[in-house]
Scaffold this active site. Sequence first.
Site, PDB file in Angstrom:
ATOM      1  N   LYS A 140       0.806  -1.227   0.000  1.00  0.00           N
ATOM      2  CA  LYS A 140       0.000   0.000   0.000  1.00  0.00           C
ATOM      3  C   LYS A 140       0.838   1.275   0.000  1.00  0.00           C
ATOM      4  CE  LYS A 140      -4.414  -1.901   1.245  1.00  0.00           C
ATOM      5  NZ  LYS A 140      -5.429  -2.209   2.244  1.00  0.00           N
ATOM      6  N   ARG A 183      -3.733 -10.186   4.942  1.00  0.00           N
ATOM      7  CA  ARG A 183      -4.158 -10.137   3.536  1.00  0.00           C
ATOM      8  C   ARG A 183      -3.008  -9.582   2.695  1.00  0.00           C
ATOM      9  NH1 ARG A 183      -6.288  -6.861  -0.280  1.00  0.00           N
ATOM     10  NH2 ARG A 183      -7.980  -7.691  -1.554  1.00  0.00           N
TER      11      ARG A 183
HETATM   12  N1  HH2 Z   1      -7.559  -3.859   0.922  1.00  0.00           N
HETATM   13  C1  HH2 Z   1      -7.916  -3.897  -0.373  1.00  0.00           C
HETATM   14  C2  HH2 Z   1      -9.032  -4.628  -0.792  1.00  0.00           C
HETATM   15  N2  HH2 Z   1      -9.760  -5.350   0.094  1.00  0.00           N
HETATM   16  N3  HH2 Z   1     -10.104  -6.115   2.307  1.00  0.00           N
HETATM   17  C3  HH2 Z   1      -9.751  -6.108   3.603  1.00  0.00           C
HETATM   18  N4  HH2 Z   1     -10.446  -6.841   4.495  1.00  0.00           N
HETATM   19  N5  HH2 Z   1      -8.682  -5.377   4.055  1.00  0.00           N
HETATM   20  C4  HH2 Z   1      -7.920  -4.612   3.218  1.00  0.00           C
HETATM   21  O1  HH2 Z   1      -6.982  -3.938   3.693  1.00  0.00           O
HETATM   22  C5  HH2 Z   1      -8.276  -4.589   1.831  1.00  0.00           C
HETATM   23  C6  HH2 Z   1      -9.400  -5.362   1.402  1.00  0.00           C
HETATM   24  C7  HH2 Z   1      -7.097  -3.145  -1.382  1.00  0.00           C
HETATM   25  O2  HH2 Z   1      -6.088  -3.956  -1.929  1.00  0.00           O
HETATM   26  P1  HH2 Z   1      -6.146  -4.658  -3.352  1.00  0.00           P
HETATM   27  O3  HH2 Z   1      -7.238  -5.688  -3.392  1.00  0.00           O
HETATM   28  O4  HH2 Z   1      -4.817  -5.191  -3.714  1.00  0.00           O
HETATM   29  O5  HH2 Z   1      -6.448  -3.493  -4.361  1.00  0.00           O
HETATM   30  P2  HH2 Z   1      -7.741  -3.082  -5.157  1.00  0.00           P
HETATM   31  O6  HH2 Z   1      -8.802  -2.726  -4.167  1.00  0.00           O
HETATM   32  O7  HH2 Z   1      -7.272  -1.918  -5.992  1.00  0.00           O
HETATM   33  O8  HH2 Z   1      -8.178  -4.252  -5.993  1.00  0.00           O
END
Ligand code: HH2
Length: 282
Positions: A218, A252
């Site tokens: 992040k 995660r």
């Molecule tokens: N962060 C993201 C998405 N979902 N769910 C939980 N429970 N906690 C988190 O910190 C979290 C989440 C963002 O990360 P990512 O899926 O890699 O990115 P994007 O939302 O752009 O797909």
Amino acid sequence: MSESRGQAPFRVMGVVNVTPDSFSDGGLYLEPDAAIAHGLELDSSGAAILDIGGESTRPGAAPVSADEELSRVLPVIEGLVAKGAKAQISIDTSKAAVASAALAAGATLVNDVTAFRGDPEMAALVASTEADCCLMHMLGDPRTMQIDPRYEDVVVEVKSFLEERVAFAVAQGVDEGRIMLDPGIGFGKSVDHNLELLQRLDELVALGRPVAIGTSRKGFIGKLTGREMGERLPGTIATNVIAYERGARVFRVHDVGPVHDALSVAAATVTAPWRTPTSSTR
Ligand code: HH2
């Protein structure tokens, strides 16, 4: 690797983003076959959970329809189940229609970044299907959340939000034993807010539910290290190890293998099994 999955004092949740625009891996796994292969790789690297998402929540991301989201995630969940993935399948969505179809296809965990505020049907769905769920804190919504987020005391406010969402979920019939909580690193938080949440994570752990944490790659790690997206694994590992020591139990991440190794060493150090005689000392 799989033998230790049930015994480890932590669970690594591997991220499978079936999106064109996720912040770190958008477009890499948009084809079902690529996403399934990636999920299976994370599965064999020690993921206890595979979190399948079809809508990016990065700051400024455009919303996606339920049909579009489903067409992305369903073939991937079906493929992972058909190929015998050992990890629990999680659906990363805030839409009840998407969660419902994903649960019918074999998912058993709903990861809702809106903590049941995004869709009025979601809590009842989770209650009736007896799925596990992850309730996350977010200030505002993905379009606006990173515009000057402010708190009096970020930890106190996140804690009372999560407490209220647990009470809401339980009132809707969700088994409290199936709920995990997540402070939502990067969701309406400055660098200082993220660091304070990690530093005082024990205050959220005191709520009595397993705490999940999502720091992987992040922006705050980039700001602290000056590193680009693909170079944030060391920072990701540092934050996950600290979070483990402060009581988080679900991690995660995109890079499952390295984080699993780091947490295995952190867990062994914290519980000090080396005090019992072993055959090897090096
Ligand atoms: N962060 C993201 C998405 N979902 N769910 C939980 N429970 N906690 C988190 O910190 C979290 C989440 C963002 O990360 P990512 O899926 O890699 O990115 P994007 O939302 O752009 O797909």
